[in-house]
Motif scaffolding. Structure first.
Motif, short mmCIF file in Angstrom:
data_model
loop_
_atom_site.label_atom_id
_atom_site.label_comp_id
_atom_site.label_asym_id
_atom_site.label_seq_id
_atom_site.Cartn_x
_atom_site.Cartn_y
_atom_site.Cartn_z
N LEU A 1 0.26 26.61 25.01
CA LEU A 1 -0.25 27.13 26.15
C LEU A 1 0.76 28.18 26.66
N PHE B 1 -10.90 31.05 33.68
CA PHE B 1 -10.03 31.78 32.95
C PHE B 1 -10.46 33.31 33.07
N PHE B 2 -11.63 33.57 33.25
CA PHE B 2 -11.90 35.15 33.64
C PHE B 2 -11.67 35.48 35.10
N GLY C 1 -7.96 27.26 34.18
CA GLY C 1 -7.86 28.82 33.77
C GLY C 1 -7.79 28.65 32.17
N ILE C 2 -8.55 27.70 31.55
CA ILE C 2 -8.15 27.71 30.08
C ILE C 2 -9.52 28.53 29.34
N PRO C 3 -9.61 29.53 28.81
CA PRO C 3 -10.89 30.05 28.25
C PRO C 3 -11.44 28.93 27.11
N LEU D 1 -13.70 29.07 29.56
CA LEU D 1 -14.41 28.60 30.83
C LEU D 1 -14.41 29.81 31.95
N VAL E 1 -9.55 34.61 23.48
CA VAL E 1 -10.37 33.35 24.23
C VAL E 1 -10.63 32.10 22.91
N ILE F 1 -8.57 22.99 23.42
CA ILE F 1 -9.15 21.85 24.07
C ILE F 1 -9.38 20.77 23.06
N PHE G 1 -10.93 22.12 33.55
CA PHE G 1 -10.29 23.11 32.54
C PHE G 1 -10.76 24.48 33.06
N GLU H 1 -7.06 30.24 22.52
CA GLU H 1 -6.68 29.17 23.30
C GLU H 1 -7.70 28.30 23.43
N ALA H 2 -8.99 28.58 23.52
CA ALA H 2 -9.91 27.56 23.46
C ALA H 2 -9.85 26.54 22.43
#
Lengths: 472, 518
Positions: free
Chosen positions: B191, A383-384, A376-378, A380, B158, B165, A372, B161-162
Motif C-alpha cells: 500500500l 477511496f474516491f 480509502g482502499i479502492p 470502495l 483501482v 483486499i 475498507f 490496489e483493490a
C-alpha cells in the motif's frame, strides 16, 4: 420583509422549527402515547426537511443578508437531515431495549438539526453563533442522555465544558472581527482590509470551529464523548454534525475570508496534518470500537481539511463530496456497532467482533466493505473521496500535506486491518442478538452506497457539487 | 468502442460467479450433508467459472490480430472528471477504458490459466470456509484481469490496489501460523508503495487532463520533458511509480514481505502470488515507466541494474541457506524477478522480449514449484527440508515432476526458463556487460540451490520413519501438473509462439527511446 424571498431561502428551517414546537406540545399532551411513535415521527419530519432542501436547491438571501443559502449548502443540509433521520431510526431498538426511550430524545435531535440548518445558512457571524449554540446545547444534553450512567453523564459534562469554551472562543473571535471590520456580515467582512486585529478574530474563529469538527489539537474530547455517550447518540454525532460543521468551516473561510487565504492556509494545513497523524497513531493501541472510530474520525477530518486548505474553487466540491461519502458510511459502521448486543447488554470491545464472518457473514461483509471504504482502499467509495481530496491538494500545490496524508493512511490501515482480521480470522463467539430490521437495512444500504453506488456515480456527484458553485 | 464487450465479460465473469456462489450458498447446502458437500459445490463452481473464463480468454486470443499495432478489443466509456464537447460526448477525464496488446493478452492468459489449477490444487487441502475461499480467489481473478486490461491509469490503479483486499484475506484466513503478521506486512508494504504512485497519477492527470494510457504515452514525455539531462519532475514521477512496482515485483531491498507472505499463504495463494501478482510490477514498468518517462528510465538505469544484480546474487545466496522449502522458492522468485528488471531496463528488443517471456515462464514454473511443495506439505504438514529425503523410493512420479520443474527453474535448455534467462542476459549485455556477468553468476547459484534442494528431499536414503506411508501423486494432482509441464516444454521449444504476439507491443516501447540511445 419579503415573504417569497424568505420562503425560498429558509423553508426547511421554518418547517423544522414549527414541527419541533408541535412535537413539544404533542409530547406534553399525549405523553407515553407519543413516546412510542416519537422516533418514527421525527424521522419522517427530518426526511421531509431533506426533501424541502432539495426542492429549494437554488436557495436565496433573506433577513437583510443574515441568511443565505445556495445549492452547495442545500446539498449539505439535505444530506445532514437525511443522516439524522436514519440515525433516529437506528436508535429505536437500542433505546427501547435499554429503556432509555423518552420523547425528549427526538425533540433534542430535531432542534439539533435545526441548529445545523441555521449554521449552514448563516451569512453573518450572529446567525452562525445562533446555529452553533442550538446544535451544541442539544448535543450536550444528548451526550448525557443516559443520565443513570456515570460514563454518559461524564461525557455530557466534558462535552459541555469544552464545547462552551469553544463557543466562547468563537464569540470572542466574532466580536474582534466585528470590531476591526465594522460588520458581522460575511460579504462586508470580505471587503474589509486584513489587519492584525482581524487576524486575531480569524484565528479564534478557526480554533472554535476546529473544536466543532474535532480536528487536532482540539480533538481530545472526541474519544471520551464517543465512548461515554449512548451509541445511537454517537451515531448521530459521527455523521450529520461533522458534515455540517465542516461545511460551515468552509463557508466562513471561503465567503468571509476568501481573499485572506494566505493567512489561514498555513493554520489549516497544520491542523490537518496533526489531525491525520493523531488519528492514525491514536487508534493503534485502542481496544474499544467507539474510541477507535473516534480517532478514525479525527483522522478523516484531517483529510477533509486538505480540501479546505486548497481554497474555494479547487477544494470546495472535493470537501463536500468527501464529507457526504464519509457521513453516509459512518451510519453503516455505527449500524454494525448498534447490532453488537449479547445477552447482558451492549458490547464495545474490538475482540467481541471475533469470528463475526462465521456467525453473521453478511454483517461481516458489510463491515469489511465499510471499514475498507473509510480507510480509502479502492474500489470502495471512500477511496474516491480521498482521491478528490488529494487531487485538490495536488492541484493547489500542497505537496507536503498530501504526502503526510499518504503516510498516515498507511499507518491507520494498521488498526483498520486489525478490525477486519479479528472479524475474519478470530475464534468464533456466540452470535449477536437478532438485529432489528431497520439496522439491517441501514447497514446494507450504506454498504451498497459505498460499493457500487459511489464508485459509479462519483462523476455525477462531482459535477453536481461542482455545478453548485456556479449556481450560488 | 468494441463491437461487443468481450473484455468486460472476461474481467467480471469470475466476480459474478463469486457473487452467485455467495448468494446461493444458503439454498444449495442443506445442513444434513454439512461441510463436505459445501466444499464440493464451492470448488465445482470455482472450477467451472474459472475454466469458463479461460475459454473466454481463448476467444480473445482468437480475435486478436498479432500483426496489428496498438490496442485491440477496446472498450471506452466516460467515468468521471471529463468535459462535454459540442456533440455532448464526454472527452478527457477518467475513463473506463479496456484494451489488449500482445503483452497484456499473454498475462491475461497466464492468469486465467493458473486460476483453475489453483482450485484443483486446493481441493482437499482447504477444509474450512471453502465457499469464502473460492469467492476470494474469483474476486482476485477479476481484479488481476482488470489490471492487465485497463487502459486508463486511474482504472489501472483501482484494480491494482483493490487486489490487496482478497489477497490479504486469503493469507490472513487460510495461511499458516504467522499468517496475521505476514498478511499485514504484505498489505502495508504494497500500500505504501502504491499510494506514492497514486500521487504521481493525480499529478499526471491534472497536467494532461486525461488518464488514458494511450494518450499519456505520447503526451507525458512532452509535458514533463527533461532539460539537459537535469533531475526534474519526470524523475520524481518515475520514482513514485518505481516505489510501487519495485515493492510489487519485488526488487531488493523491498522484497522482505515476499518470503513471509509466501511461507504463510496457502499453496494456491503462493501460486497466484508468484505466478501473477508479481508480474504486475514488471507489467507496470513496461506500461508506464518506460514509455512515459524514457529519460528518467535511462537516468536510473544503473541503479536498477545494480539492484537487479544484487537481487539475483543476494537472493540466490539467501535461498541456499533456507531450511523451509517455500522460503527457498520465494527467494528464488526474487532472483528470477531480477532477470525481468534487467531485461526491461536494457532498453533493447531482445531484453524486453526476454523479460516478458521470463515473466510468463516464471509464472508457470514458480507456480508449479509451489504446487510441488504443496503436495508433500499436504501429506506431512511440514516444509522443513531436513524432514524429507529419499522420496524417490516411494514417489517416483512425483520425483520426475519435481525434477522437471527444478531443471526449468535452473534454466535448462529445452525448458521455458532457459529462453527467458538467456534473452534477458543477452539484452542486458548490450547495455552493460558487468550486469550481465553478475546475472550469469546468479544462474550458477540457482543451479546450486535448486539441485541441493532436490538432492536433499528426493534422493538419498529415506531415514525418517514418518515418511514410510507417503503416497505418490493422486490423480487430481497429476491433472494439475499436466498442463504446467506441457506449458513449460512447449514454451521452451517453441518460444516464437510468444514472440510473435509480443513483437508489436514491444516496438512502441522502444520507439520512445529511439532518440535517446544510439
Amino acid at each position: 420583509m419579503n415573504w417569497s424571498e424568505i420562503c425560498a431561502a429558509a423553508t426547511p428551517e421554518f418547517y423544522l422549527a414549527i414541527v419541533g414546537l408541535i412535537a413539544v406540545l404533542l409530547g406534553a399532551i399525549l405523553r407515553e402515547k407519543f413516546t412510542g411513535i416519537s422516533l418514527k415521527f421525527s424521522a419522517v419530519v427530518l426526511l421531509g426537511a431533506a426533501i424541502l432542501s432539495v426542492l429549494n436547491l437554488e436557495g436565496g438571501t433573506a433577513f437583510n443578508g443574515l441568511w443565505e443559502t445556495d445549492a452547495y449548502t442545500n446539498i449539505a443540509k439535505a444530506v445532514c437531515y437525511f443522516c439524522t433521520a436514519i440515525a433516529l431510526l437506528l436508535a429505536e431498538s437500542y433505546l427501547f431495549k435499554e429503556k432509555l426511550i423518552r420523547f425528549e430524545y427526538c425533540l433534542l435531535v430535531i432542534f439539533a438539526s435545526l441548529g445545523m440548518g441555521i449554521m449552514l445558512s448563516a451569512n453573518d457571524l450572529m446567525t452562525l453563533y445562533l446555529g452553533i449554540e442550538t446544535l451544541g446545547l442539544s448535543s450536550y444534553v444528548l451526550a448525557a442522555f443516559n443520565r443513570d450512567s456515570q460514563r454518559s453523564s461524564e461525557a455530557g459534562l466534558k462535552y459541555f465544558v469544552l464545547g462552551s469554551i469553544a463557543s466562547g472562543l468563537i464569540l470572542y473571535g466574532a466580536s474582534l472581527v466585528y470590531g476591526f471590520s465594522g460588520s458581522t456580515n460575511y460579504d462586508l467582512i470580505a471587503e474589509a482590509e486584513m489587519g492584525l486585529g482581524l487576524m486575531f478574530g480569524l484565528v479564534l474563529l478557526v480554533t472554535g470551529l476546529a473544536f466543532k469538527v474535532s480536528a487536532a489539537p482540539l480533538h481530545v474530547w472526541t474519544p471520551d464523548v464517543y465512548e461515554g455517550a449512548p451509541t445511537p447518540v454517537v451515531t448521530f454525532f459521527a455523521s450529520a454534525p461533522k458534515l455540517a460543521a465542516m461545511v460551515v468551516f468552509a463557508t466562513i473561510l471561503f465567503d468571509a475570508f476568501g481573499s485572506a487565504i494566505d493567512q489561514w492556509q498555513d493554520i489549516i494545513l497544520i491542523i490537518s496534518g496533526a489531525s491525520m497523524l493523531i488519528g492514525a497513531f491514536g487508534a493503534l493501541r485502542q481496544n474499544n470500537m467507539k474510541r477507535i472510530l473516534a480517532y478514525s474520525s479525527i483522522g478523516n477530518m484531517g483529510y477533509a481539511l486538505i480540501a479546505l486548505a486548497a481554497g474555494e474553487e479547487i477544494g470546495g466540491p472535493a470537501l463536500l463530496v468527501y464529507m457526504v461519502i464519509y457521513a453516509l458510511s459512518q451510519l453503516g459502521i455505527f449500524g454494525v456497532l448498534l447490532s453488537m448486543r449479547r445477552r447482558g447488554g451492549m458490547v464495545e470491545d474490538i475482540s467481541e467482533l471475533s469470528g463475526l464472518s462465521t456467525t453473521m457473514p453478511w454483517l461481516a461483509v458489510c463491515m469489511t466493505a465499510l471499514i475498507f471504504s473509510v480507510a480509502g482502499i479502492p474500489p470502495l467509495g471512500g477511496f474516491f473521496g480521498k482521491l478528490v481530496v488529494f487531487q485538490a491538494g495536488v492541484e493547489a500545490g500542497l505537496w507536503p500535506i498530501v504526502v503526510i496524508g499518504v503516510v498516515s493512511s498507511v499507518i491507520s490501515l494498521g488498526y483498520y486491518l486489525r478490525i477486519i482480521m479479528i472479524m475474519w480470522g478470530g475464534d468464533k463467539l456466540a452470535p449477536f442478538e437478532n438485529m432489528s430490521g431497520t439496522v439491517r437495512l441501514a447497514v446494507t444500504g450504506a454498504t451498497l452506497l459505498v460499493f457500487p453506488v459511489f464508485t459509479v456515480l462519483i462523476g455525477w456527484m462531482m459535477s453536481l457539487v461542482g455545478g453548485s458553485f456556479s449556481l450560488g | 468502442m468494441g463491437e461487443f464487450a468481450l473484455l468486460s465479460i472476461i474481467i467480471f465473469f469470475p466476480a459474478l460467479g463469486a457473487l452467485l456462489l455467495l448468494a446461493l450458498r444458503k439454498f444449495v447446502v442443506s445442513d444434513a450433508e454439512g461441510v463436505e458437500s459445501e466444499a464440493r459445490i464451492a470448488f465445482m463452481t470455482g472450477l467451472f467459472v474459472s475454466a469458463a473464463t479461460f475459454f473466454l480468454s481463448l476467444i480473445a486470443l482468437a480475435y486478436f490480430q498479432p500483426a496489428q499495432e496498438g490496442f485491440q478489443l477496446v472498450e471506452d466509456f466516460a467515468w468521471f472528471g471529463g468535459q462535454a464537447d459540442d456533440a455532448g460526448n464526454i472527452v478527457g477525464g477518467i475513463r473506463y477504458k479496456l484494451g489488449l496488446d500482445g503483452m497484456s493478452l499473454l498475462l491475461v492468459l497466464l492468469t486465467t490459466f493458473l486460476t483453475p489449477l489453483c482450485f484443483l490444487a486446493s481441493w482437499g487441502s482447504i477444509k474450512h470456509r471453502v465457499t469464502e475461499y473460492v469467492a476470494a480467489f474469483l474476486f482476485l481473478e477479476t481484479l488481476m484481469l482488470g489490471v492487465f486490461c485497463a487502459l486508463d491509469m486511474m482504472l489501472f490503479y483501482v484494480f491494482f490496489e483493490a487486489g490487496l483486499i482478497p489477497m490479504f484475506i486469503i493469507i490472513g484466513i487460510w495461511g499458516g501460523a504467522e499468517r496475521v503478521y505476514a498478511s499485514f506486512k504484505f498489505f502495508l508494504y504494497t500500500l505504501l508503495g502504491s499510494l506514492f504512485m497514486l500521487l504521481a497519477v493525480i499529478a499526471m492527470y491534472l497536467q494532461a487532463g486525461t488518464s488514458d494510457i494511450v494518450e499519456l504515452q505520447t503526451v507525458i514525455p512532452q509535458i514533463f520533458a527533461v532539460e539537459d539531462g537535469k533531475f526534474g519532475v519526470q524523475h520524481l514521477l518515475w520514482l513514485a511509480f518505481f516505489a510501487s512496482f519495485a515493492v510489487k515485483l519485488p526488487m531488493w531491498p523491498v522484497h522482505t514481505w515476499l518470503p513471509d507472505a509466501h511461507v504463510q499463504a496457502p499453496t494456491a495463494g503462493s501460486v497466484i502470488l508468484a505466478g501473477v501478482l508479481l508480474k504486475m510490477g514488471g507489467y507496470g514498468f513496461l506500461r508506464f515507466s518506460l514509455p512515459m518517462f524514457p529519460e528518467a528510465s535511462l537516468y536510473f538505469q544503473p541503479m536498477v541494474f545494480a539492484m537487479s544484480v544484487i537481487a539475483i546474487v543476494y537472493a540466490s545466496l539467501v535461498a541456499f541457506r533456507q531450511t523451509d522449502m517455500k522460503k527457498l522458492i520465494a527467494y528464488s522468485s526474487v532472483a528470477h524477478m531480477g532477470f525481468v528488471t534487467l531485461g526491461i531496463f536494457s532498453f533493447t528488443e531482445t531484453g524486453i522480449q526476454g523479460a516478458i517471456f521470463q515473466m510468463l515462464s516464471h509464472g508457470v514454473i514458480s507456480g508449479a514449484l509451489f504446487l510441488v511443495v504443496g503436495v508433500i506439505y499436504d501429506r506431512m504438514h511440514t516444509r522443513e527440508i531436513a524432514f524429507y529425503g529419499g522420496l524417490v523410493t516411494k514417489m517416483p512420479v512425483y520425483a520426475a515432476v519435481f525434477m522437471l520443474f527444478t531443471m526449468a527453474n535452473v534454466g535448462l535448455p529445452g525448458t521455458s526458463g532457459f529462453i527467458g534467462e538467456i534473452l534477458t542476459m543477452v539484452g542486458s549485455f548490450q547495455a552493460s556487460s558487468w550486469a550481465a556477468a553478475g546475472a550469469a553468476l546468479g544462474v550458477i547459484f540457482s543451479a546450486v540451490y535448486m539441485l541441493t534442494l532436490y538432492r536433499r528431499t528426493v534422493f538419498g536414503v529415506m531415514t525418517n520413519e514418518k515418511l514410510d506411508g507417503i503416497k505418490d501423486l493422486t490423480r487430481t494432482e497429476a491433472i494439475v501438473f499436466a498442463p504446467l509441464i506441457i506449458a513449460t516444454i512447449v514454451l521452451g521449444v517453441f518460444p516464437a509462439l510468444i514472440f510473435d504476439i509480443t513483437e508489436t507491443s514491444v516496438a512502441p516501447i522502444l520507439a520512445a527511446f529511439s532518440g535517446l540511445i544510439g
